[in-house]
Design a protein around this motif. Sequence first.
Motif, PDB file in Angstrom:
ATOM      1  N   VAL A 287      80.713  83.071  31.308  1.00 38.62           N
ATOM      2  CA  VAL A 287      80.219  84.662  31.000  1.00 38.62           C
ATOM      3  C   VAL A 287      79.019  83.867  31.812  1.00 38.62           C
ATOM      4  CG1 VAL A 287      78.707  85.234  28.945  1.00 38.62           C
ATOM      5  CG2 VAL A 287      80.872  84.315  28.485  1.00 38.62           C
ATOM      6  N   ALA A 288      79.046  82.335  31.942  1.00 36.00           N
ATOM      7  CA  ALA A 288      77.721  82.337  32.846  1.00 36.00           C
ATOM      8  C   ALA A 288      77.132  82.474  33.478  1.00 36.00           C
ATOM      9  CB  ALA A 288      77.208  80.603  32.135  1.00 36.00           C
TER      10      ALA A 288
ATOM     11  N   ALA B 174      75.510  88.365  37.846  1.00 33.88           N
ATOM     12  CA  ALA B 174      74.387  89.561  38.026  1.00 33.88           C
ATOM     13  C   ALA B 174      73.802  89.732  38.109  1.00 33.88           C
ATOM     14  CB  ALA B 174      75.371  90.676  36.290  1.00 33.88           C
ATOM     15  N   ALA B 175      73.051  88.826  37.400  1.00 36.02           N
ATOM     16  CA  ALA B 175      71.167  88.819  37.946  1.00 36.02           C
ATOM     17  C   ALA B 175      71.422  88.579  39.329  1.00 36.02           C
ATOM     18  CB  ALA B 175      71.151  87.551  36.392  1.00 36.02           C
ATOM     19  N   VAL B 176      71.969  88.275  39.681  1.00 33.93           N
ATOM     20  CA  VAL B 176      71.733  87.684  40.986  1.00 33.93           C
ATOM     21  C   VAL B 176      72.043  88.613  42.022  1.00 33.93           C
ATOM     22  CG1 VAL B 176      72.637  86.502  43.334  1.00 33.93           C
ATOM     23  CG2 VAL B 176      72.243  85.464  41.065  1.00 33.93           C
TER      24      VAL B 176
ATOM     25  N   VAL C 234      77.684  86.404  34.289  1.00 37.97           N
ATOM     26  CA  VAL C 234      75.964  86.984  33.496  1.00 37.97           C
ATOM     27  C   VAL C 234      75.270  86.084  34.890  1.00 37.97           C
ATOM     28  CG1 VAL C 234      74.257  86.723  31.950  1.00 37.97           C
ATOM     29  CG2 VAL C 234      76.286  86.845  31.425  1.00 37.97           C
ATOM     30  N   MET C 235      74.949  85.057  35.624  1.00 38.14           N
ATOM     31  CA  MET C 235      73.831  84.815  36.646  1.00 38.14           C
ATOM     32  C   MET C 235      74.704  85.535  37.795  1.00 38.14           C
ATOM     33  SD  MET C 235      73.309  80.839  36.089  1.00 38.14           S
ATOM     34  CE  MET C 235      72.816  79.876  34.413  1.00 38.14           C
TER      35      MET C 235
ATOM     36  N   ILE D   8      72.897  78.589  40.467  1.00 38.25           N
ATOM     37  CA  ILE D   8      74.193  78.601  40.293  1.00 38.25           C
ATOM     38  C   ILE D   8      74.770  77.094  39.922  1.00 38.25           C
ATOM     39  CG2 ILE D   8      76.331  80.238  39.500  1.00 38.25           C
ATOM     40  CD1 ILE D   8      74.693  82.415  40.448  1.00 38.25           C
TER      41      ILE D   8
END
Lengths: 493, 218, 665, 303
Positions: free
Chosen positions: B189-190, B196-198, B193-194, B154
């Motif tokens: 957003v990136a 949240a993904a992590v 979103v990332m 990230i």
Amino acid sequence: MGQTLLPILVALPFAAAVVCLLLPTSQSVLQFVRLGVLGLVFPFALAICKVLSHGPLEAAGQWLRMDALSAYHLAVMMLVFVGGSCFSPVYFRKDIEEDHFSISRARRFGSLWFGALGAMTLVLSSNNLGILWVGVEASTLLTAFLICIHRTPASLEAMWKYLIICSVGVAFAFMGTLLAGASASGRLPATEALLWTHMMEIAPRLDPMLIKAGFIFLLVGYGTKAGLAPMHSWLPDAHSQAPAPVSALFSGFLLNSAFYCVLRYIPIVETALGHSGWSLRLLVFFGLLSILVSSAFMVMQKDLKRLLAYSTVEHIGIMAVGVGLGSAGAAASLFHLLNHSLGKTLAFLSAGRVGQLAGTNEIARLGGLLRGSFVWGVGLFWALLILSGVAPFAVFFSELQTLKAAADQGSWWTMGLFLFGVGVVFLAILRHAIHLAWAPSNRDVSANSSSWLEKIVVLCPLALLFMLGIWMPESLQRVIREAAAIIVMGGRQ
Amino acid sequence: MISLSQTWMDGLLVMLMLTNLILLGASRLGHGIRLIAIQGALLGALPILGGQHGWTARMLFLAVITIGLKAVVFPWFLHRALRAGEARREDNPFVGHTASVLAGLVMLTVATCLSARLPTVGAGHSMLVMPVALFMILTGPFLITSRRKALSQILGYVVLENGMYAFGLVMLQDVPALVELGILLDAFVALFVMGAAVHQINREFDHMDADQLDSLKG
Amino acid sequence: MNSLVWMLAGLILMVVGGFASAFFGVRRSRYTRQIGAWSLAAGCAMAMIPSCQTLWSGVSVQLALPWPITLGTFHVGLDPLSAFFAIPICGLSFLGAFYGMEYLPSNSKATGFAWAGYNLLVASMLLVVLARQAILFLTAWEIMALASFFLVAFENERESVRRAAWLYLVAAHVSAAFVAALFFCLGHYTGSLDFDAWSGGSSLPSGIGTVIFFLALVGFGIKAGFWPFHIWLPEAHPAAPSHVSAVMSGVMIKTGIYGLVRVLTFFDTPPMSWGWTLVGIGITSGVLGVLYALAQSDLKRLLAYHSVENIGIIAIGLGLGCLGLSTGRSLLAFVGFAGGLLHVLNHAVFKGLLFLGAGSVLHATGIRNTNRLGGLLKAMPVTGRTFFIGSLAICGLPPLNGFVSEFLIYFGAYHGAVAFHSGLIVSCLAVVLGMALIGGLAAAAFTKAFGIVFLGEPRSREAAAAHEAGPAMRAAMTILAIFCPMIALLASSILQLMAPVLSTVLHVSAGVLTSQLEETVYFLNQIVMISLFFGMVAILLLLLRRSLPGAKNVESAVTWDCGYARPSARMQYTASSFAQPIKALFAFLLGSHSHLTPPRGILPQAIASFTSTAPDRVNERFYHPIFEAILKGLRRVRVLQHGEVQLYVLYVAMTLVALLIWCLR
Amino acid sequence: MKLLSLIHPFLALLLAPLLLGVINRVKAVFAGRRGQPLLQAYYDIWKLLGKGAVYSRTTTWVFRAGPVIGLTAVISALMVLPFAGQSGVISFSCDFVVMAYLLGLARFFTIAAALDTGSSFEGMGASREAQFSALAEPALLLGLAALAVQSSSLSLSDIFTQLNLQAWMKVGPAILLVAAAMAVVLLAENSRIPVDDPNTHLELTMIHEVMVLDHGGPDFAYILYGAALKLWLFAALLVNVLMPVQASNVPVNFAVALTGMFVAAIGVGVVESIMARLRLLKVPQLLVGAAVLSTLALVLLLR
């Protein structure tokens, strides 16, 4: 008319996405998805008809614009969405019965589904290259979570890869957009820079070096999202792990929406470089590379959905080669876009249903799909054959047109490599298709029956592809010609 | 003629470059996040100090937003993710830290060479913009490629974004807010979103090593 | 009304009937086969009439309909050449349909689909010979492949059949790829995809003609089954139901010949090298085809390899014709093409007949392996007799039709040999040598096929329990068997009918051919006279034999086996042992593998065994290594997708950097 | 068609069995025996024609058709053969191909008849016959090609008209090579030593004789007669090549040609007496050798 229609088109899906969040049960969300998309067909069709009959629509101070190219893409997108949406209730029924599809998941699915639709509509209807990029970025982020509707380790991994790779790619695309804007700086007023129509007008005076560098960033960036080799690596993972309707959406249109962005830049770059064919050669190179690389992975593929994913890489490659071959090729490429989207949507939906019933996506463990009268098995088999390019289905003809374009240009190497790659793909797919159709298997799903709706979802694309093969309506030809003219020379004759 | 604003700008750009090099050599994740925060602050200062047309309200607004997001919100968010996970350090990267710094020098050279071929846009701009932006754009993917932890990736992505942001801020100042909006939207957003993904990956796998996410292949 | 409309209506009738049959088949209706067969028969009859008309009158008709696809126009035409190929297609398919009515299982779901495939195959073959536009031709070409693919895969429960089907469609697709390349190459230089625009291809730049010829040779050669492109043929033909094998082997592979001849008509004077190539390929295909046929023990495989041989003979004929054109020897050109094309017709007749006969045997016994058959002539008199006639004909023995076409080719070869033209003489003598060898070996192969299958004692229980085929199957075979001597006796009239065909191929008006025609007809008449004399003498000798005093004094006994009193069927010579000496002699060409486990010890315990196979050399030495190499290369590429996201990002970044450096250098 | 052409077939039909007698007499002389009467073959045929037949229960009509068709084919083949300067009864381009293929037809039927008995011995013979004839065919047709090239004409009658003393002067060696090839083909096609031994009694080593083991009575008479005619046919070919007499006097021509025929028969007898039979595995080499001789002749001619 256009002043109101275009913003509405973009806004409607987002509104539907919000509605999805408010619905009470999973079943109702899925029904809303189906009916909602069917309902959206009307305004979209209206806009498309307007564009095709009266020329481009513009709105929001020229920030939104829809011409033949975008209208054509929009139509294809709606086909894919309609197919996927009609299929979703069928596909998730089993999950609902087994309690794997809670209301929160259903809401998330519905809203993301509509969100993706909205984002792609934004891509297709924007005249501003920045907005174009915003749309792509938004669709990337929205669809990322569609991959892992069912939260499994594998789907999370696929989502992570999708996110990382596509974010990098889209970031590059942003840099490309900036460079393109920079190449126009000083030649356009700041308020009009990045407007595609204005860029086209001053294209001959753009800075060639900057626009070249910008196009490279754009090609690599959007190409990553579009799945051109060697930037395609996220694609098989995402496709194989996503639920079937989502895979169909990915293959059927998400990639094409990114490729559409590349198409938008081509007339600008080509005009700026004095029609030297520089960008076209790049496209041919990446197209051929995609065909060859994907063929390598299809030959010994073990997973059905990965097979289909690589086939998508191949077909995007075919489209890229087509566009790279000038106006005849561009028309072939656009025709291929429609054919591929139809065929691949059907293939993914069928593969999803077959895999769901058999409990596996492993080709070696599937088989005997043609023995019973299981409509999805028939659909999968024919979709595979069609995608590999057998006559008299439309894919065969669009590939022939591409070949013809290559021959007319006298680019024999392109023709040879194209034929080689497509040939390898053919023998790979055929081997799998024969196995799926007739090999004995202990996971026989061919005895399952299917509802009339499912039959329609399978037979419509098949019939359409067959019809487009032997009879292509004059109006469709005209649209494709117009759209191809936009790719080749920005719409001016 | 070198104006004052240009001197300022050059200074900022050089500092960006240096933070980048340090980031390449940083092994502690927390340290990396702080460097990212510094970069964010520097970027926020760019339009204010490097502006050619004096201070406009829009620029101030931009600067505030940039600093607020890039120097405060993101680092905070990343810190939270860091605390949630186990790992504190990037122990065993694919490319060692020293080697990374050397690679950074190579990338800097490449970036300089490449930008020498591109025409400079707008007479008043610093000659350094293009090389630094390209350098950052190269560094970002390099970090993503050479590090194991998802968080490092990230960070790499943010560096990539910052590079383009720098380029956009300097080169296309006059283009309506659209571009900046795009940048912010993207980064914003990136990151969420990332992040949240992590978060999800953490929950599912009990680790944050991206290099162990390799069950899908072929 | 344009006769083509009539013909196209026939095609549509076939296709519609086929799909109706499939529809009824799904419901397991008993009308399935009636609908399939009768619609096909009606369609064939409808197509036959205009074809015969055209051949008779020599007048070609054309029809161009608007066809709204991008590159296509629906341009069809019927000239004598098309008609000449259409007639055997119609005829053989017609008979095959009636045969198939009894041959296919009557009420299975697959039967309906088999009819759909069969009717589609026939319709597409006809469309191939009618098409006058590249895209239409390619479409028909591909549909033909697809339809026959499903027929090859009819018995798809077996792994080997699935493999054969795969190989077949891949080969067909590769062929289509080459044909497409050929057409687009022509299209590039002439600016049109219409066949009409291509005739008189002398406008092409030098060298391009040869490229086009070689593309055609490969593209059409794959379909025709030229060596070394034949490997699909011995796999696919045995796999299909027998009437389909008959149609595939009898007429479908001839569409490849048609394509080649059609391409040759685009050029006025072919260079010598084309003729040499064709003759070389022909001789190789012929000799290797018949050798491999001899080495087979599967009856249908044997027949399939014989198709390779006969295609070789056809290629020799065409090659001689080309050489005649190149050297300006009109008689050689005439005889070469006449022989090649007449052999197309003849091969359709006798190969169709033989495949139908093999199908009857398979139907009656369920066995293909000749080593387990025997003595069927008593149980299946009609099948046996017709098969015998077919065997004689395929060996090119007088007074049957195979002899006539081979004789024309021999004549061409000798004619070329005495012409004292350096480019001609060697190839012509090679033809003589090759044809002689092919003839002798073919006789060996068919004495084996007929003798082992139909004569002697049954070698297995199934063979002993065989029964004669049904009336429709018998009728189909009988009609074809009657055609064999008929064509031979009417050879001169048939040749006169072929005059417009030959004038199309040779680019001359029919009147110019009179002298060549006269000469050819003269010696064909002499052959007919010898045949009649032969028949007379045979009848006389038979009568004499009857009238001899001992004629009624006939005893029955067991076969003399050197005093051995109880001969058993297993003591007979088998197909493999019959072929063994020739296999051994040509081992250097065949490369057959044998595996021997000799008995050991005075009282051997373990079972001794001997197996011998003749896998195709081309496959083993050429395609297999190429395939392996490609797979190996592809496997290397597969390393790219190893699952590590870091490296995926690296690909993206490296692509970017590489492109930037390349473009901004 | 001249009436004189018709003489040859009648001569052949009449005198062919005599050739067998001559051969046997020569062999007997070499062996120091008195030997059979010269007309023994006629006696045999006559006796066999009068007998009944024994058919194996395994056999079918093919077995019975074999001898008839075999004889018919040889008689028909005789029609194209020129003799003593007279053209064949029927003569046209490439008539020799018809001749060769008619003999092929005869062979096909003989082999089929042999296989019809289901006997392993006859199968063995059939297999060998098929193999050797497949190799003899190229030798014969190439040899004829050489003659055709030499004379630039395509029918047997024309070829042998052209083959005169001048031709011998010009390309004698080539013609001699062709003659040698023809002689080998003659021996092979007529089942003579060194290819086959008509007198052997060991079925395992026989070729032609073993195929007709089961034939008896009139059938065997046909076979015997057919074999004699076939010997006549090949001998006539050889004589045509080696003795190009074309005197204007027809009777003289016939006398010379007939002498030639009997010399050829004596030659066969001598070869049979002084040579041993080749091993079966060596026979193909001999036949391929004959084809090579023909090819050599062609090379010499085309030089």
